[in-house]
Design a protein around this motif. Structure first.
Motif, PDB file in Angstrom:
ATOM      1  N   LEU A 276       0.600  -0.960   0.465  1.00  0.00           N
ATOM      2  CA  LEU A 276       0.195   0.111   0.126  1.00  0.00           C
ATOM      3  C   LEU A 276       0.929   1.600   0.320  1.00  0.00           C
ATOM      4  CD1 LEU A 276      -3.037  -0.472   2.737  1.00  0.00           C
ATOM      5  CD2 LEU A 276      -3.101  -0.841  -0.333  1.00  0.00           C
ATOM      6  N   PRO A 277       0.618   2.156  -0.994  1.00  0.00           N
ATOM      7  CA  PRO A 277       2.288   3.519  -0.956  1.00  0.00           C
ATOM      8  C   PRO A 277       1.216   4.096  -0.256  1.00  0.00           C
ATOM      9  CG  PRO A 277       1.165   2.554  -3.146  1.00  0.00           C
ATOM     10  CD  PRO A 277       0.301   1.836  -2.384  1.00  0.00           C
ATOM     11  N   GLU A 278       2.285   4.667   0.392  1.00  0.00           N
ATOM     12  CA  GLU A 278       1.651   5.947   1.650  1.00  0.00           C
ATOM     13  C   GLU A 278      -0.039   6.704   1.348  1.00  0.00           C
ATOM     14  OE1 GLU A 278       3.984   9.006   4.273  1.00  0.00           O
ATOM     15  OE2 GLU A 278       5.153   7.739   2.861  1.00  0.00           O
ATOM     16  N   THR A 279       0.513   7.418  -0.155  1.00  0.00           N
ATOM     17  CA  THR A 279      -1.080   7.832  -0.136  1.00  0.00           C
ATOM     18  C   THR A 279      -1.985   7.085  -0.132  1.00  0.00           C
ATOM     19  OG1 THR A 279      -0.542   7.072  -2.481  1.00  0.00           O
ATOM     20  CG2 THR A 279       0.531   9.568  -2.104  1.00  0.00           C
ATOM     21  N   ILE A 280      -2.109   5.907  -0.498  1.00  0.00           N
ATOM     22  CA  ILE A 280      -3.067   5.358  -0.001  1.00  0.00           C
ATOM     23  C   ILE A 280      -3.370   5.149   1.490  1.00  0.00           C
ATOM     24  CG2 ILE A 280      -4.231   2.738  -1.194  1.00  0.00           C
ATOM     25  CD1 ILE A 280      -4.217   4.898  -3.215  1.00  0.00           C
ATOM     26  N   GLN A 281      -2.496   5.146   1.813  1.00  0.00           N
ATOM     27  CA  GLN A 281      -2.090   4.642   3.159  1.00  0.00           C
ATOM     28  C   GLN A 281      -3.598   5.661   3.939  1.00  0.00           C
ATOM     29  OE1 GLN A 281       0.643   3.206   5.236  1.00  0.00           O
ATOM     30  NE2 GLN A 281       2.091   2.066   4.186  1.00  0.00           N
ATOM     31  N   HIS A 282      -3.192   6.411   3.303  1.00  0.00           N
ATOM     32  CA  HIS A 282      -3.868   8.396   4.048  1.00  0.00           C
ATOM     33  C   HIS A 282      -4.748   8.963   3.578  1.00  0.00           C
ATOM     34  CE1 HIS A 282       0.032   8.300   5.497  1.00  0.00           C
ATOM     35  NE2 HIS A 282       0.057   9.143   6.418  1.00  0.00           N
ATOM     36  N   SER A 283      -5.478   7.100   2.730  1.00  0.00           N
ATOM     37  CA  SER A 283      -6.687   7.500   1.912  1.00  0.00           C
ATOM     38  C   SER A 283      -7.674   7.047   2.774  1.00  0.00           C
ATOM     39  CB  SER A 283      -6.530   7.270   0.561  1.00  0.00           C
ATOM     40  OG  SER A 283      -6.349   5.628   0.316  1.00  0.00           O
ATOM     41  N   LYS A 284      -8.363   7.572   1.900  1.00  0.00           N
ATOM     42  CA  LYS A 284     -10.451   6.828   2.352  1.00  0.00           C
ATOM     43  C   LYS A 284     -10.083   5.393   2.459  1.00  0.00           C
ATOM     44  CE  LYS A 284     -13.047  11.250   1.394  1.00  0.00           C
ATOM     45  NZ  LYS A 284     -13.878  11.470   0.965  1.00  0.00           N
ATOM     46  N   HIS A 285     -11.029   5.263   3.369  1.00  0.00           N
ATOM     47  CA  HIS A 285     -11.196   3.466   3.135  1.00  0.00           C
ATOM     48  C   HIS A 285     -11.927   3.234   1.955  1.00  0.00           C
ATOM     49  CE1 HIS A 285     -13.442  -0.176   5.826  1.00  0.00           C
ATOM     50  NE2 HIS A 285     -12.622  -0.870   5.058  1.00  0.00           N
ATOM     51  N   LYS A 286     -12.814   3.644   1.360  1.00  0.00           N
ATOM     52  CA  LYS A 286     -13.284   3.538   0.048  1.00  0.00           C
ATOM     53  C   LYS A 286     -12.591   3.332  -1.149  1.00  0.00           C
ATOM     54  CE  LYS A 286     -16.371   5.076  -3.446  1.00  0.00           C
ATOM     55  NZ  LYS A 286     -15.279   5.425  -4.794  1.00  0.00           N
ATOM     56  N   ARG A 287     -10.716   3.784  -1.015  1.00  0.00           N
ATOM     57  CA  ARG A 287     -10.330   3.964  -1.928  1.00  0.00           C
ATOM     58  C   ARG A 287      -9.344   2.323  -1.828  1.00  0.00           C
ATOM     59  NH1 ARG A 287      -8.018   3.582  -5.542  1.00  0.00           N
ATOM     60  NH2 ARG A 287      -6.472   4.530  -6.595  1.00  0.00           N
ATOM     61  N   GLN A 288      -9.067   2.314  -0.417  1.00  0.00           N
ATOM     62  CA  GLN A 288      -8.377   1.671   0.453  1.00  0.00           C
ATOM     63  C   GLN A 288      -8.517   0.289  -0.223  1.00  0.00           C
ATOM     64  OE1 GLN A 288      -6.849   1.771   3.961  1.00  0.00           O
ATOM     65  NE2 GLN A 288      -6.541   3.719   4.170  1.00  0.00           N
ATOM     66  N   LEU A 289     -10.001  -0.103  -0.504  1.00  0.00           N
ATOM     67  CA  LEU A 289     -10.773  -1.314  -1.184  1.00  0.00           C
ATOM     68  C   LEU A 289     -10.734  -1.354  -2.183  1.00  0.00           C
ATOM     69  CD1 LEU A 289     -14.360  -1.130   1.254  1.00  0.00           C
ATOM     70  CD2 LEU A 289     -11.997  -3.093   1.515  1.00  0.00           C
ATOM     71  N   GLU A 290     -10.537  -0.195  -3.124  1.00  0.00           N
ATOM     72  CA  GLU A 290     -10.681  -0.036  -4.217  1.00  0.00           C
ATOM     73  C   GLU A 290      -9.526  -0.283  -4.631  1.00  0.00           C
ATOM     74  OE1 GLU A 290     -13.565   3.437  -5.714  1.00  0.00           O
ATOM     75  OE2 GLU A 290     -11.835   3.232  -5.346  1.00  0.00           O
ATOM     76  N   PHE A 291      -7.988  -0.090  -4.136  1.00  0.00           N
ATOM     77  CA  PHE A 291      -6.981  -0.366  -4.456  1.00  0.00           C
ATOM     78  C   PHE A 291      -6.429  -1.644  -4.654  1.00  0.00           C
ATOM     79  CE2 PHE A 291      -2.236  -0.954  -3.860  1.00  0.00           C
ATOM     80  CZ  PHE A 291      -1.445   0.496  -4.813  1.00  0.00           C
ATOM     81  N   VAL A 292      -6.970  -2.359  -2.479  1.00  0.00           N
ATOM     82  CA  VAL A 292      -6.864  -3.539  -2.668  1.00  0.00           C
ATOM     83  C   VAL A 292      -7.463  -4.599  -4.290  1.00  0.00           C
ATOM     84  CG1 VAL A 292      -6.780  -5.613  -1.109  1.00  0.00           C
ATOM     85  CG2 VAL A 292      -6.237  -3.395  -0.355  1.00  0.00           C
ATOM     86  N   ALA A 293      -8.618  -4.686  -4.090  1.00  0.00           N
ATOM     87  CA  ALA A 293      -9.400  -4.569  -4.872  1.00  0.00           C
ATOM     88  C   ALA A 293      -8.493  -5.262  -6.683  1.00  0.00           C
ATOM     89  CB  ALA A 293     -11.183  -4.699  -4.900  1.00  0.00           C
ATOM     90  N   GLY A 294      -8.634  -3.463  -6.625  1.00  0.00           N
ATOM     91  CA  GLY A 294      -7.553  -4.415  -7.854  1.00  0.00           C
ATOM     92  C   GLY A 294      -6.501  -4.847  -8.427  1.00  0.00           C
TER      93      GLY A 294
END
Length: 262
Positions: free
Chosen positions: A70-88
């Motif tokens: 998880l890049p730092e920018t994603i770690q500090h993003s909203k939960h929804k964005r983190q879910l999308e990133f991991v699912a992708g």
């Protein structure tokens, strides 16, 4: 906003039988966290991840299990964005496995595009609502016989955005495209969402080929009786003859998936 057997003709999407293989992956101490499906659309196999909303701690545990950084920018993003990133990234892992990449870390380029291993070209997309996060990925070898591709997925729920605010249509549809929809008495929100998704796929495929971003207004739908959607791409003076794009799609009650080839 995100068939080989009998593809849809022109602008009349409906449910299609799609070759589908499903696998379920469960966390050791948690209920099933996500499911994996394979779909054959157009000339490609698309890997789809369905993920239910889970806590941040469960999401981070999933990242450790599947070696997802998880890049730092994603770690500090909203939960929804983190879910999308991991699912992708999970979808991309499944797409890469047939080519021998079991633990490849997918980095992002300057425009946010996923950087697949050099011998391959690939694309991914995600779409989420309060009930689930969907993500898809596809990969191909870079060969002259393989066209450049792009994919997109959208929840059918997004039709209500178009229904409630038709002024946004001008952001991604040309006047002649709107006229075509009106003339043929086609369901506007449904078909507009399909064209939106198709153009999203084309924008990705065009970027893979030319490393240049284009906007929606450069892409025009060409009505035809083909077994796919046909588009012209009008760009700058360097391409005086419009380039063409084929878009295949799968439409169900819950989602639209499109894949474009240039």
């Amino acid at each position: 906003m995100t068939l080989i057997s009998k593809p849809s003709i022109a602008l009349h999407p409906h449910d299609h039988p799609v070759r589908r293989v499903k696998t379920i992956t469960a966390d050791i101490q948690q209920p099933t966290l996500f499911s994996h499906h394979k779909l054959s659309i157009g000339y490609s196999t698309i890997h789809q991840i369905r993920m239910q909303p889970i806590s941040i701690s469960a999401l981070h545990k999933l990242c450790r299990t599947f070696s997802i950084h998880l890049p730092e920018t994603i770690q500090h993003s909203k939960h929804k964005r983190q879910l999308e990133f991991v699912a992708g990234r999970l979808a991309a892992q499944y797409a890469l496995q047939p080519y021998g990449y079991s633990s490849f870390t997918l980095e992002s380029g300057a425009q946010g595009q996923p950087l697949f291993p050099e011998p391959l070209q690939g694309s991914l997309s995600h779409s989420s609502n309060k009930h689930q996060c969907l993500a898809i990925a596809c990969a191909h070898k870079k060969q002259p016989a393989h066209r450049y591709l792009g994919i997109d997925i959208e929840h059918q729920q997004h039709q209500h955005i178009i229904h409630n605010n038709k002024t946004i249509l001008a952001l991604f549809l040309q006047p002649q495209e709107l006229q075509h929809l009106a003339t043929h008495n086609i369901s506007l929100p449904q078909q507009a969402l399909l064209l939106f998704s198709a153009k999203e796929s084309i924008i990705k495929a065009y970027f893979h080929k030319h490393q240049t971003l284009i906007n929606f207004t450069a892409i025009t739908y060409q009505p035809s009786s083909s077994q796919y959607l046909h588009f012209h791409i009008h760009t700058s003076e360097q391409h005086k003859i419009p380039q063409t794009a084929k878009v295949f799609f799968n439409s169900t009650k819950k989602q639209i998936i499109t894949i474009a080839y240039i």
